[in-house]
Design a protein around this motif. Sequence first.
Motif, PDB file in Angstrom:
ATOM      1  N   PHE A 203      -6.328  -1.908   4.702  1.00  0.00           N
ATOM      2  CA  PHE A 203      -5.990  -0.707   3.943  1.00  0.00           C
ATOM      3  C   PHE A 203      -7.007  -0.412   2.849  1.00  0.00           C
ATOM      4  CE2 PHE A 203      -1.337  -1.801   5.026  1.00  0.00           C
ATOM      5  CZ  PHE A 203      -1.412  -1.080   6.197  1.00  0.00           C
ATOM      6  N   SER A 204      -7.444  -1.453   2.157  1.00  0.00           N
ATOM      7  CA  SER A 204      -8.397  -1.238   1.066  1.00  0.00           C
ATOM      8  C   SER A 204      -9.753  -0.785   1.608  1.00  0.00           C
ATOM      9  CB  SER A 204      -8.546  -2.500   0.225  1.00  0.00           C
ATOM     10  OG  SER A 204      -9.041  -3.580   0.993  1.00  0.00           O
ATOM     11  N   ALA A 205     -10.111  -1.250   2.803  1.00  0.00           N
ATOM     12  CA  ALA A 205     -11.366  -0.815   3.419  1.00  0.00           C
ATOM     13  C   ALA A 205     -11.345   0.679   3.731  1.00  0.00           C
ATOM     14  CB  ALA A 205     -11.634  -1.613   4.691  1.00  0.00           C
ATOM     15  N   LYS A 206     -10.163   1.223   3.912  1.00  0.00           N
ATOM     16  CA  LYS A 206     -10.001   2.659   4.167  1.00  0.00           C
ATOM     17  C   LYS A 206      -9.882   3.453   2.869  1.00  0.00           C
ATOM     18  CE  LYS A 206      -7.619   2.057   8.597  1.00  0.00           C
ATOM     19  NZ  LYS A 206      -6.353   2.297   9.341  1.00  0.00           N
TER      20      LYS A 206
ATOM     21  N   SER B 154       0.451  -2.874 -11.519  1.00  0.00           N
ATOM     22  CA  SER B 154      -0.836  -2.230 -11.287  1.00  0.00           C
ATOM     23  C   SER B 154      -0.657  -1.159 -10.227  1.00  0.00           C
ATOM     24  CB  SER B 154      -1.887  -3.245 -10.816  1.00  0.00           C
ATOM     25  OG  SER B 154      -3.100  -2.570 -10.499  1.00  0.00           O
ATOM     26  N   LEU B 155      -1.109   0.038 -10.535  1.00  0.00           N
ATOM     27  CA  LEU B 155      -1.047   1.152  -9.592  1.00  0.00           C
ATOM     28  C   LEU B 155      -2.319   1.260  -8.764  1.00  0.00           C
ATOM     29  CD1 LEU B 155       0.598   3.865 -11.874  1.00  0.00           C
ATOM     30  CD2 LEU B 155       1.709   2.216 -10.348  1.00  0.00           C
ATOM     31  N   ASP B 156      -3.290   0.402  -9.049  1.00  0.00           N
ATOM     32  CA  ASP B 156      -4.546   0.398  -8.290  1.00  0.00           C
ATOM     33  C   ASP B 156      -5.188  -0.973  -8.472  1.00  0.00           C
ATOM     34  OD1 ASP B 156      -6.796   0.990  -6.869  1.00  0.00           O
ATOM     35  OD2 ASP B 156      -7.440   2.665  -8.125  1.00  0.00           O
ATOM     36  N   LEU B 157      -4.659  -1.947  -7.767  1.00  0.00           N
ATOM     37  CA  LEU B 157      -5.008  -3.353  -7.996  1.00  0.00           C
ATOM     38  C   LEU B 157      -6.497  -3.620  -7.894  1.00  0.00           C
ATOM     39  CD1 LEU B 157      -4.073  -6.281  -8.432  1.00  0.00           C
ATOM     40  CD2 LEU B 157      -3.803  -6.459  -5.944  1.00  0.00           C
ATOM     41  N   HIS B 158      -7.145  -3.069  -6.882  1.00  0.00           N
ATOM     42  CA  HIS B 158      -8.543  -3.403  -6.634  1.00  0.00           C
ATOM     43  C   HIS B 158      -9.503  -2.729  -7.613  1.00  0.00           C
ATOM     44  CE1 HIS B 158      -7.769  -4.791  -2.219  1.00  0.00           C
ATOM     45  NE2 HIS B 158      -7.025  -5.414  -3.103  1.00  0.00           N
ATOM     46  N   ASN B 159      -8.995  -1.792  -8.389  1.00  0.00           N
ATOM     47  CA  ASN B 159      -9.799  -1.183  -9.450  1.00  0.00           C
ATOM     48  C   ASN B 159      -9.253  -1.551 -10.825  1.00  0.00           C
ATOM     49  OD1 ASN B 159     -11.828   0.297  -7.959  1.00  0.00           O
ATOM     50  ND2 ASN B 159     -10.173   1.622  -7.257  1.00  0.00           N
ATOM     51  N   SER B 160      -8.647  -2.719 -10.904  1.00  0.00           N
ATOM     52  CA  SER B 160      -8.127  -3.229 -12.168  1.00  0.00           C
ATOM     53  C   SER B 160      -8.883  -4.497 -12.538  1.00  0.00           C
ATOM     54  CB  SER B 160      -6.626  -3.538 -12.029  1.00  0.00           C
ATOM     55  OG  SER B 160      -6.431  -4.698 -11.231  1.00  0.00           O
TER      56      SER B 160
ATOM     57  N   ASP C 142       0.831  -1.202   0.000  1.00  0.00           N
ATOM     58  CA  ASP C 142       0.000   0.000   0.000  1.00  0.00           C
ATOM     59  C   ASP C 142       0.865   1.250   0.000  1.00  0.00           C
ATOM     60  OD1 ASP C 142       0.864  -0.637   2.736  1.00  0.00           O
ATOM     61  OD2 ASP C 142      -0.250   1.168   3.257  1.00  0.00           O
ATOM     62  N   ASN C 143       2.190   1.061   0.100  1.00  0.00           N
ATOM     63  CA  ASN C 143       3.115   2.177   0.279  1.00  0.00           C
ATOM     64  C   ASN C 143       3.682   2.618  -1.068  1.00  0.00           C
ATOM     65  OD1 ASN C 143       5.837   3.459   0.828  1.00  0.00           O
ATOM     66  ND2 ASN C 143       5.066   3.269   2.921  1.00  0.00           N
ATOM     67  N   GLN C 144       3.273   3.780  -1.535  1.00  0.00           N
ATOM     68  CA  GLN C 144       3.707   4.248  -2.852  1.00  0.00           C
ATOM     69  C   GLN C 144       5.220   4.428  -2.914  1.00  0.00           C
ATOM     70  OE1 GLN C 144       1.733   7.798  -4.246  1.00  0.00           O
ATOM     71  NE2 GLN C 144       3.071   8.013  -6.031  1.00  0.00           N
TER      72      GLN C 144
ATOM     73  N   GLY D  45      -8.191 -13.324  -9.438  1.00  0.00           N
ATOM     74  CA  GLY D  45      -7.577 -14.306  -8.552  1.00  0.00           C
ATOM     75  C   GLY D  45      -6.775 -13.719  -7.411  1.00  0.00           C
ATOM     76  N   ASN D  46      -7.014 -12.460  -7.076  1.00  0.00           N
ATOM     77  CA  ASN D  46      -6.266 -11.850  -5.985  1.00  0.00           C
ATOM     78  C   ASN D  46      -6.702 -12.419  -4.634  1.00  0.00           C
ATOM     79  OD1 ASN D  46      -4.469  -9.853  -4.792  1.00  0.00           O
ATOM     80  ND2 ASN D  46      -6.322  -8.806  -4.119  1.00  0.00           N
ATOM     81  N   ILE D  47      -5.724 -12.887  -3.862  1.00  0.00           N
ATOM     82  CA  ILE D  47      -5.961 -13.322  -2.483  1.00  0.00           C
ATOM     83  C   ILE D  47      -5.426 -12.221  -1.572  1.00  0.00           C
ATOM     84  CG2 ILE D  47      -5.454 -15.048  -0.711  1.00  0.00           C
ATOM     85  CD1 ILE D  47      -7.100 -16.225  -2.931  1.00  0.00           C
ATOM     86  N   MET D  48      -6.276 -11.695  -0.724  1.00  0.00           N
ATOM     87  CA  MET D  48      -5.864 -10.567   0.104  1.00  0.00           C
ATOM     88  C   MET D  48      -5.177 -11.015   1.393  1.00  0.00           C
ATOM     89  SD  MET D  48      -8.576  -7.436  -0.245  1.00  0.00           S
ATOM     90  CE  MET D  48     -10.078  -8.252   0.297  1.00  0.00           C
ATOM     91  N   THR D  49      -4.297 -10.154   1.893  1.00  0.00           N
ATOM     92  CA  THR D  49      -3.686 -10.341   3.198  1.00  0.00           C
ATOM     93  C   THR D  49      -4.520  -9.582   4.233  1.00  0.00           C
ATOM     94  OG1 THR D  49      -2.280  -8.367   3.271  1.00  0.00           O
ATOM     95  CG2 THR D  49      -1.456 -10.241   2.000  1.00  0.00           C
ATOM     96  N   GLU D  50      -4.173  -9.752   5.512  1.00  0.00           N
ATOM     97  CA  GLU D  50      -4.852  -9.009   6.563  1.00  0.00           C
ATOM     98  C   GLU D  50      -4.681  -7.499   6.365  1.00  0.00           C
ATOM     99  OE1 GLU D  50      -3.631 -13.001   8.207  1.00  0.00           O
ATOM    100  OE2 GLU D  50      -2.576 -11.384   7.198  1.00  0.00           O
ATOM    101  N   TYR D  51      -3.448  -7.082   6.100  1.00  0.00           N
ATOM    102  CA  TYR D  51      -3.181  -5.659   5.889  1.00  0.00           C
ATOM    103  C   TYR D  51      -3.933  -5.130   4.675  1.00  0.00           C
ATOM    104  CZ  TYR D  51       0.575  -5.325   9.359  1.00  0.00           C
ATOM    105  OH  TYR D  51       1.294  -5.294  10.523  1.00  0.00           O
ATOM    106  N   GLU D  52      -3.962  -5.922   3.636  1.00  0.00           N
ATOM    107  CA  GLU D  52      -4.638  -5.498   2.414  1.00  0.00           C
ATOM    108  C   GLU D  52      -6.117  -5.243   2.666  1.00  0.00           C
ATOM    109  OE1 GLU D  52      -5.017  -7.014  -2.249  1.00  0.00           O
ATOM    110  OE2 GLU D  52      -3.879  -8.181  -0.755  1.00  0.00           O
TER     111      GLU D  52
END
Length: 213
Positions: free
Chosen positions: A197-200, A177-183, A154-156, A187-194
């Motif tokens: 961060f994405s929820a925010k 990808s500069l914006d994975l969740h809007n691409s 999540d860190n640019q 098959g993306n498996i998310m981590t806890e941090y992901e």
Amino acid sequence: MRLRNKPWAKDMLRENDQYVIQDPELQKGKWNEVFGNNNPIHIEVGTGKGKFITGMAKANPSINYIGVELQDSVIVGALERILEDPSPNVKLLNQNAEELTTFFEQGEISRVYLNFSDPWPKNRHEKRRLTYKTYLDRYKELLIKNGEIHFKTDNQGLFEYSLKSFSEYGLLLKFVSLDLHNSDFEGNIMTEYEEKFSAKGQRIYRSEVQYRS
């Protein structure tokens, strides 16, 4: 972020040595025997509480996964996930990533995952970043010919640094990808941090790079 100490974690990790390999240096060159098959092996460096590695193991039963995490109070969370819903194709190492070449022979690993690694933003800490050139040397030593690194953050700043580090090392950039969740990535498996961060609404960056033969 301060880690909550779990004094019982070390004992739990030792008691479940079918999942947490206690002497990984003894398995160097023998990991396919540990798994009981000749399937490709992927490792996640900095596996945290294991949401990604256990999710990948469930989604890809023909691939073997090894999660590497130094903090015993963190990796015990991954062990708890495995115990709740066991998969035969996932193991854990409670070890330091600096010692990877002690545990794996050249060509034993097909892919390295780096997910939400500590950015170590201060210049004097550059050598601690998991995409620094000395770490890239280590991954190269254990990867197969044309092996890959898949990287998410999540860190640019860390992402930009890592792309530069990959390029300077001579790695082939296969995906960015500069914006994975809007691409349209599938098959993306998310981590806890992901998830957090994405929820925010924070942007998730992802890249895939390959060592050249």
